[in-house]
Design a protein around this motif. Structure first.
Motif, mmCIF file in Angstrom:
data_model
loop_
_atom_site.group_PDB
_atom_site.id
_atom_site.type_symbol
_atom_site.label_atom_id
_atom_site.label_comp_id
_atom_site.label_asym_id
_atom_site.label_seq_id
_atom_site.Cartn_x
_atom_site.Cartn_y
_atom_site.Cartn_z
ATOM 1 N N GLN A 49 60.716 21.840 40.279
ATOM 2 C CA GLN A 49 61.997 22.531 40.263
ATOM 3 C C GLN A 49 62.849 22.139 41.474
ATOM 4 O O GLN A 49 64.068 21.999 41.369
ATOM 5 C CB GLN A 49 61.761 24.042 40.214
ATOM 6 N N PHE A 50 62.216 21.965 42.632
ATOM 7 C CA PHE A 50 62.937 21.516 43.818
ATOM 8 C C PHE A 50 63.546 20.129 43.579
ATOM 9 O O PHE A 50 64.680 19.855 43.969
ATOM 10 C CB PHE A 50 61.999 21.493 45.024
ATOM 11 N N ALA A 51 62.780 19.252 42.913
ATOM 12 C CA ALA A 51 63.296 17.919 42.597
ATOM 13 C C ALA A 51 64.511 18.017 41.674
ATOM 14 O O ALA A 51 65.469 17.244 41.806
ATOM 15 C CB ALA A 51 62.196 17.082 41.950
ATOM 16 N N SER A 52 64.500 18.982 40.746
ATOM 17 C CA SER A 52 65.656 19.135 39.852
ATOM 18 C C SER A 52 66.878 19.631 40.614
ATOM 19 O O SER A 52 68.014 19.312 40.252
ATOM 20 C CB SER A 52 65.314 20.095 38.698
ATOM 21 N N LEU A 53 66.679 20.418 41.682
ATOM 22 C CA LEU A 53 67.814 20.855 42.495
ATOM 23 C C LEU A 53 68.425 19.676 43.249
ATOM 24 O O LEU A 53 69.645 19.609 43.430
ATOM 25 C CB LEU A 53 67.383 21.947 43.474
ATOM 26 N N LEU A 54 67.593 18.749 43.679
ATOM 27 C CA LEU A 54 68.125 17.534 44.294
ATOM 28 C C LEU A 54 68.978 16.750 43.291
ATOM 29 O O LEU A 54 70.017 16.184 43.636
ATOM 30 C CB LEU A 54 66.982 16.654 44.803
ATOM 31 N N VAL A 94 58.797 22.131 52.816
ATOM 32 C CA VAL A 94 59.312 20.770 52.658
ATOM 33 C C VAL A 94 60.601 20.625 53.447
ATOM 34 O O VAL A 94 61.268 21.623 53.778
ATOM 35 C CB VAL A 94 59.563 20.424 51.173
ATOM 36 N N SER A 95 60.948 19.388 53.722
ATOM 37 C CA SER A 95 62.235 19.098 54.359
ATOM 38 C C SER A 95 62.795 17.815 53.767
ATOM 39 O O SER A 95 62.052 16.952 53.297
ATOM 40 C CB SER A 95 62.075 18.947 55.875
#
Length: 689
Positions: free
Chosen positions: A560-565, A596-597
């Motif tokens: 999901q974090f990758a989709s926000l990127l 993560v950063s």
């Protein structure tokens, strides 16, 4: 053959050789003829069975909703599928679904003879053969009975308003297996599935066994699949058994390679002209096109695909090919463009009026009214062939040969700007066809129309999420966490991605609200550039603070974090601060949290341990670094992380909440988000270390 005979003539014993060749050719011809006769006999037997079943049961209502042609098509080339108690959709590749497989007819026979319960729910995806199973199981029961016994099986389609009346007309219910087909097409079930199921099973309470078929997507998740029937057990019960019968569940499974080969062998027998080569081409097609094995209904397209040398990958294109063949067959009496236009209007009428009409069929008068605007004479419809995708039922009403055909024409109408399509809730299969259109041979030509549709409130019509939902937080090994997220099987076209993301509003200075319609996610993103120094310390939280907050939203997963990127790149605004730590919901093992950063170099701090790069980058090429948060002692029994980072919160909001968010004014949305603000909920907020 002439060359072989000429060669034989050159030999001294050419006459004997020619005689031997003649005998061999004769034997081969006899064998082929014998196999051909056998195939013809089998086909005639199936037709005879279909007529026998219809003749013997028409008076009782057992299959009165099906014509002889319906039954014949269901029996022809039928390969019995396997089933399992595990949903194949939970497998990464549905064609290789795990679990114990067994032939469905054997399982149902055993259920009827051995189970303590009398009610069975059979679930399967669109086009996987639920109705064909019902009719073939009826034929199976018919073959098992003695000639002096009445038929002990009945099939009632639930897409008709008089289903309960027909159930009550069936004689000898205690000795009858009742198959209630297509619960998902029952209008009352769409409004209230639990109440309708209780009503149907109550009406069928005297039947020895009741089997209900339904699309698996009809139920939101495994927890929403019913398990209780409401039908009381009246016979003596063993200790520990429930007071009511339970509803057991089976899933039809995609064909195995062996079952596909069996089907292909029946379609392209080796003894037929070019049979072996056509069978080989068909196998190659099935290997390349997953939909053909996942949806056995589409296997019927193989002869046409092989004949034309077509190589089709997308579901939308398969349905386009199927309907184009139909249009060609009917072209002698109606122009393909006119029949397409009528079919689209009819599909929209049936689907949008299904609640008050309670059926998926129309009378001839209703069809004439729809076709009148296109100048189609009334007598034209007498020409519909037995192989038509639009045909008559046993009462003379007009229906699409399969619900998915109606859904395909509905999607075509939506693409062609029929506004009625956007005032009703779409089915899961319509959504799948729509997404497939974007990836299809013709989808790239309709990009402007796709953008118009994507700009609508997709949640209000059930089109969000467009793609398969992303995995939520999980417990992983460090190595698995760092791997690049795998691409989901069903995703929208790359050309659609930017238009599937909406910045709803700048609700207040601290939040940005982003809706990602592809994955059905709503992000409430805190942006540190909008905060002063003291406020930054407040919104940063330790793991303990987040646990105590009892927050309604959950932390995002790696995927999901990758989709926000992706969303950030497509919106062309900064959503994620660089050189800043963010909490994710995944954990290493089952205890160590992850932060993560997004930064050129990993952040060096003594309270976090670098895991490595995650295999994803932002729009500027900066890598994403992952860190394990070591645990620290807290009292005598617990170990908790004390690192402070920004919570990355996401919600998979239901459709009703999404609609509410879209309607909110800026002030209402600000108040809603303030109520969810983590900083307001933290008990005893501490400053960041």
């Amino acid at each position: 053959m002439e060359a072989i005979i000429a060669w034989a003539d050159a030999w001294p014993m050419g006459g004997l050789i020619k005689a031997a060749l003649g005998i061999i050719a004769g034997v081969v011809s006899l064998i082929a003829a014998g196999i051909g006769v056998r195939a013809a006999i089998v086909n005639l037997n199936r037709q005879h069975q279909a007529k026998l079943i219809q003749d013997q049961t028409l008076w009782s209502g057992a299959v009165s909703d099906f014509t002889k042609d319906d039954i014949t098509r269901a029996l022809k080339h039928y390969v019995t599928p396997d089933c399992s108690q595990t949903d194949p959709a939970n497998s990464a590749d549905i064609r290789r679904s795990a679990g114990i497989r067994e032939q469905v007819v054997k399982v149902v026979d055993r259920f009827i003879s051995d189970s303590e319960n009398r009610h069975l729910l059979v679930l399967a995806d669109t086009g996987m053969g639920k109705t064909s199973f019902c009719l073939n199981y009826l034929a199976h029961r018919n073959r098992q009975r003695r000639s002096d016994q009445p038929l002990s099986c009945a099939v009632i389609p639930l897409g008709r308003p008089d289903a309960i009346r027909k159930i009550r007309r069936i004689p000898n219910p205690a000795d009858t297996v009742l198959l209630l087909d297509a619960f998902d097409e029952d209008i009352k079930a769409i409004d209230d599935s639990d109440a309708r199921l209780a009503e149907l099973l109550g009406a069928a309470s005297e039947f020895g066994t009741v089997i209900v078929t339904c699309r698996s997507q009809f139920f939101k998740n495994d927890l929403s699949i019913p398990t209780r029937t409401g039908v009381a057990v009246v016979r003596p019960r063993r200790a520990g058994l429930a007071r009511e019968y339970l509803l057991e569940t089976l899933y039809l499974l995609p064909f195995t390679p062996q079952q596909i080969n069996r089907y292909i062998s029946r379609q392209f027998p080796w003894w037929s002209w070019g049979g072996s080569s056509r069978a080989a081409k068909a196998r190659a097609l099935v290997a390349d096109v997953p939909e053909l094995s996942v949806r056995p209904m589409l296997l019927a397209l193989l002869p046409g695909l092989v004949r034309e040398g077509r190589h089709i990958q997308e579901l939308f294109d398969l349905y386009r090919f199927m309907t184009s063949e139909w249009l060609e067959r009917e072209a002698s009496w109606i122009e393909p463009e006119v029949l397409t236009a009528v079919s689209k209007k009819l599909a929209v009428f049936i689907y949008t009026s299904r609640k008050h009409r309670a059926t998926d069929r129309v009378s001839l008068a209703e069809l004439h009214k729809i076709a009148q605007s296109l100048n189609v004479p009334e007598d034209r419809w007498n020409h519909l062939s037995s192989r038509s995708l639009l045909n008559r039922d046993s009462q003379g009403n007009i229906k699409f040969s399969h619900r998915s055909i109606m859904e395909f024409y509905f999607v075509l109408a939506a693409i062609d700007s029929d506004s009625r399509c956007f005032r009703t809730f779409w089915s899961d299969f319509m959504r799948e066809l729509f997404v497939s259109w974007g990836n299809s041979e013709v989808g790239s030509q309709g990009l402007d129309r796709a953008r118009e549709i994507l700009a609508k409130d997709l949640s209000s019509i059930g089109l969000s999420p467009l793609s398969e939902p992303l995995d939520g937080p999980r417990d992983l090994t460090a190595r698995a966490f760092l791997q690049k997220p795998t691409r989901r099987q069903r995703r929208i076209s790359d050309a659609w991605r930017a238009d599937s993301i909406k910045l709803l509003r700048h609700a207040n200075v601290h939040h940005r609200v982003i809706e990602d319609a592809e994955f059905g996610l709503i992000w409430e993103v805190p942006h540190l550039s909008d905060y002063d120094t003291d406020e930054i310390q407040i919104i940063q939280s330790s793991y303990v603070q987040m646990a105590r907050s009892g927050m309604g939203k959950r932390l995002a997963s790696k995927a999901q974090f990758a989709s926000l990127l992706e969303a950030e790149a497509n919106l062309d605004i900064e959503l994620i601060m660089r050189e800043t730590l963010y909490w994710l919901g995944d954990r290493i093992g089952s205890r160590n949290p992850i932060v993560v950063s997004v930064s050129a170099e990993p952040i060096k701090r003594g309270d976090i341990k670098l895991l490595g790069q995650m295999g994803i980058r932002d729009r500027d090429g900066l890598p994403v670094w992952a860190y394990q948060v070591p645990t620290q002692p807290d009292g005598f029994a617990k170990k908790v992380p004390i690192v402070s980072a920004i919570p990355m919160l996401v919600s998979e909001t239901d459709n009703e909440t999404r609609r509410t968010l879209h309607r909110m004014s800026p002030g209402e949305l600000k108040a809603y988000l303030d109520g969810l603000n983590l900083a307001d909920e933290v008990i005893g907020v501490e400053s960041a270390n």
